[in-house]
Design an enzyme around this catalytic site. Structure first.
Site, mmCIF file in Angstrom:
data_model
loop_
_atom_site.group_PDB
_atom_site.id
_atom_site.type_symbol
_atom_site.label_atom_id
_atom_site.label_comp_id
_atom_site.label_asym_id
_atom_site.label_seq_id
_atom_site.Cartn_x
_atom_site.Cartn_y
_atom_site.Cartn_z
ATOM 1 N N ILE A 1 0.848 -1.199 0.000
ATOM 2 C CA ILE A 1 0.000 0.000 0.000
ATOM 3 C C ILE A 1 0.880 1.244 0.000
ATOM 4 O O ILE A 1 1.703 1.399 0.897
ATOM 5 C CB ILE A 1 -0.904 0.035 1.246
ATOM 6 C CG1 ILE A 1 -1.651 -1.285 1.428
ATOM 7 C CG2 ILE A 1 -1.844 1.214 1.204
ATOM 8 C CD1 ILE A 1 -2.400 -1.375 2.770
ATOM 9 N N LYS B 1 5.439 0.451 13.076
ATOM 10 C CA LYS B 1 4.866 1.124 11.905
ATOM 11 C C LYS B 1 4.189 2.433 12.312
ATOM 12 O O LYS B 1 4.282 3.441 11.617
ATOM 13 C CB LYS B 1 3.890 0.189 11.198
ATOM 14 C CG LYS B 1 4.609 -1.029 10.595
ATOM 15 C CD LYS B 1 3.670 -2.163 10.258
ATOM 16 C CE LYS B 1 4.421 -3.363 9.692
ATOM 17 N NZ LYS B 1 3.605 -4.584 9.636
#
Lengths: 451, 451
Positions: free
Chosen positions: B140, B209
């Site tokens: 993504i 993340k």
């Protein structure tokens, strides 16, 4: 904070809803931009014939002008933002700006769908670029995904919900069980549909966006006039409800798929499985699903219209031009339609898909056999057949039947429906709606194992 | 087709699942890339101590080496791809490569979460960049959205499902009604969870993340050690089912929200409304919702792990470096944590949220009153209270009660639960799960009207 402090002069042409929001982001919110990228965007002109909206927004009076030439003659203007809309004046302005050596940032999908390749070529001749993130799906950075993030992928399919008005109307029909006319009237009253909604509900606006997106996704020159378009204005509530009972949701999709050596491009109200992520996109939101050979399915979701979301994309393009990023991409990428071969756009008859078909038939023995024979002769394999209880069935002598097919040629389905329509036992024109299944992901192809 | 034909030499270090897929994209699929961008990526070295996987994939034997120095000494190598993983050797390799004047492309979230700012500074000192699209959410393009597409937005919140293993386990618990241990064992048997799943199920991988994404979204330096982390390994099926009955889905979310002048950063299994787009993200898929002041809600969806999806992001970064795009962005953006102020990361007690609470209490008069008094004294407003029929309730004298709160300070909720835990009528440690509501969109703020 940043090492380089770029400054970029801008002329904004057209101060409507998107233009006003763009000017607001570039003035009222200029600190946000400076804090995030150290780039100074210097809005020098707001060009329009009518400055009512600009004045309502309290934009700086000294920027307002009706004189485009002055803006184009200003050597400190590097970027012209075209937000006039339409394709005549907008094209003149865009060409003038490009020939004056200005980069053009635009939200004008109609213009690019009709004349993109010619304009890209004019840009290159003049050493500048055209940026158009705002032309498709408003605030969603889908153009960037196709030209940058997904660059290593061979794209196999792209499905988009790219018209917020249509998606709002269909969502309301599904959720509230109201007919098209009632929902449209409500949407118009709420300002969510135009007084003349033709461009939206006919599917034409979605087809403009599909032309742009498919050109980039497949690296081919797409002919807008060869895109098969069907709008939502003929949809009947009964079919939406029958589809729902079968586990489907109705959506107006802009579809581009590889099929053999060809490309199938169409805009259609279709049924998608309730489990598909696009089925969940409701109200005025947009989303685009892209199937790449390496990424598999990725999807991009957000507000596809409205002043601020669209202006967000416009300003991102201005910043990218100011930073020297977009012009490099525009010069280097091999995706641009003015450099590509023309797509082999398959005629709609060649599209292979599943289908939902509803017919009104005489309620007597042998009818199913007659219809079944036609389908068999056309080599269409029936996946399911049911005779639901339908209140709207006009008489006791008649029955509604609903058929779903396995994957078939659209040409064969059309031919079968025409033949069924001529049978004396079939009483009204059959209704036919495509069913779009989840596109198969390619990612675990040869040489690759799942982690 | 393209005017500029860039060529870029690359050394790949670490040929595991992602490394092997990257090498495959750069060799077997090099025609796709050339067709799309006209850039030639010249893979010159595959550096690893063990070449078993490379040989299984049939990669060119002449590229395989164990000699990193040779690769770093080669003046034709402009980019080093670090896919070693871990934070010790990977850091050494990264610093060596940067000091040798090579751009580094990495998928290493742990390394960047712990040492990103230091490494970015080393890159700048040496006139090169670090690109890390692959570090967050696999295929993504979310790093690009934050640093480019959404650049004009003041980001107010970011919610991410960024660990596929956890999402797969939770989806299976919800859909199949099985407990954590059973589902984990199945996921391990299917290769969807590691033999030692700690890094995933503890929430630590998601927090890595979140540290990277929040730094870019808010333009502040985020301290990984101050992120509050809770994993999915303590979750009980009963709570997932009770939440489902209330209209919620359980998801492990990485959450970053502005709250006053501070930033709330946490990784938690939380309940989200069944209508929220993130609720639909199931199985191994990832998605990140970003709320910008101009775009409103945008969401990015796709496969967050696996060889090919992650390799797609790695190669996109290599191309961007080769085209000169990422190095410009890396040099210009003011978002980089090594240039930003430190975020004011609020202690978890200051987080304001809604909560789901389950308690096991004695089934007799006055118990609700006792609990109600504690909540009132802690200034927690109860939104709903119910006593569901729960089969698992251990004895007839006991009752399960489920409470949801209005927005409250987490510190107050913790204090109330500790006090309730001490009541003689409350028999087990209360369970508490946050409820995340749809973040309010800001887009129709002052000066802006809905179209």
């Amino acid at each position: 904070m940043s090492e380089t402090n770029t400054k970029c002069g801008v002329a904004l042409v057209g101060c409507g809803v998107v233009g006003g929001a763009t000017a607001t982001l570039l003035t009222r919110d200029s600190e946000i931009l400076r804090g995030r990228c150290g780039t100074r965007i210097d809005l020098r002109y707001i060009v329009d014939l009518d400055h009512t909206h600009a004045r309502e927004l309290g934009l700086d009076e000294s920027l307002l002008t009706a004189d485009l030439t002055a803006a184009l003659d200003d050597p400190d203007v590097q970027v012209v933002i075209e937000l006039v809309g339409g394709i005549t004046t907008a094209r003149e302005i865009t060409e003038q700006a490009l020939r004056a050596g200005k980069h053009v940032v635009t939200a004008n999908k109609a213009l690019l769908a009709h004349a993109g390749p010619e304009l890209y070529a004019v840009a290159r001749e003049n050493g500048v670029s055209i940026a158009f993130e705002a032309s498709c799906a408003g605030g969603i950075p889908i153009i960037r995904a196709l030209t940058d993030g997904l660059i290593v992928n061979r794209i196999d399919a792209l499905y988009g919900i790219v018209n917020g008005t249509c998606n709002f109307i269909l969502s309301a029909m599904v959720q509230e069980g109201k007919g098209y006319d009632r929902v449209l009237a409500q949407a118009q009253a709420d300002g969510l549909a135009e007084a003349d909604p033709t461009l939206d509900v006919s599917g034409e606006d979605s087809a403009h966006k599909l032309t742009i997106l498919a050109g980039l996704a497949f690296g081919q020159n797409v002919d807008f006039d060869a895109v098969s378009i069907e709008g939502i204005d003929k949809l009947q509530l009964m079919d939406i409800q029958q589809g729902k009972a079968l586990g489907y949701v109705i959506k107006l999709l802009a579809i581009a798929q590889r099929q053999g050596d060809g490309l199938c491009l169409r805009v259609r109200p279709v049924f998608i499985d309730i489990e598909h992520p696009l089925a969940w996109v409701s109200g005025p939101f947009n989303a685009v699903s892209v199937y790449g050979h390496a990424t598999g399915h990725t999807m991009y979701y957000g507000r596809g219209a409205g002043g601020m979301p669209t202006a967000s994309a416009v300003v991102a393009d201005v910043v990218s031009v100011a930073q020297g990023l977009w012009p490099k991409l525009f010069a280097q990428l091999a995706l641009w339609p003015d450099r590509c071969e023309s797509a082999n756009q398959l005629p709609i008859e060649e599209v292979r898909s599943r289908y939902y078909i509803r017919m009104l038939v005489e309620d007597r023995p042998g009818v199913f056999a007659q219809i079944g024979r036609v389908f068999a002769e056309e080599e269409i394999s029936i996946a399911s057949l049911l005779q639901p209880e339908v209140e709207e069935t006009p008489s006791d002598d008649l029955a509604t039947i609903v058929i779903t097919t396995h994957v078939s040629r659209e040409g064969a389905v059309r031919s079968a429906l025409a033949r069924c329509g001529e049978l004396p036992t079939v009483r009204a024109r059959p209704v036919c709606i495509g069913i779009v299944d989840e596109h198969p992901e390619q990612l675990w192809a040869e040489g690759e194992q799942q982690e």
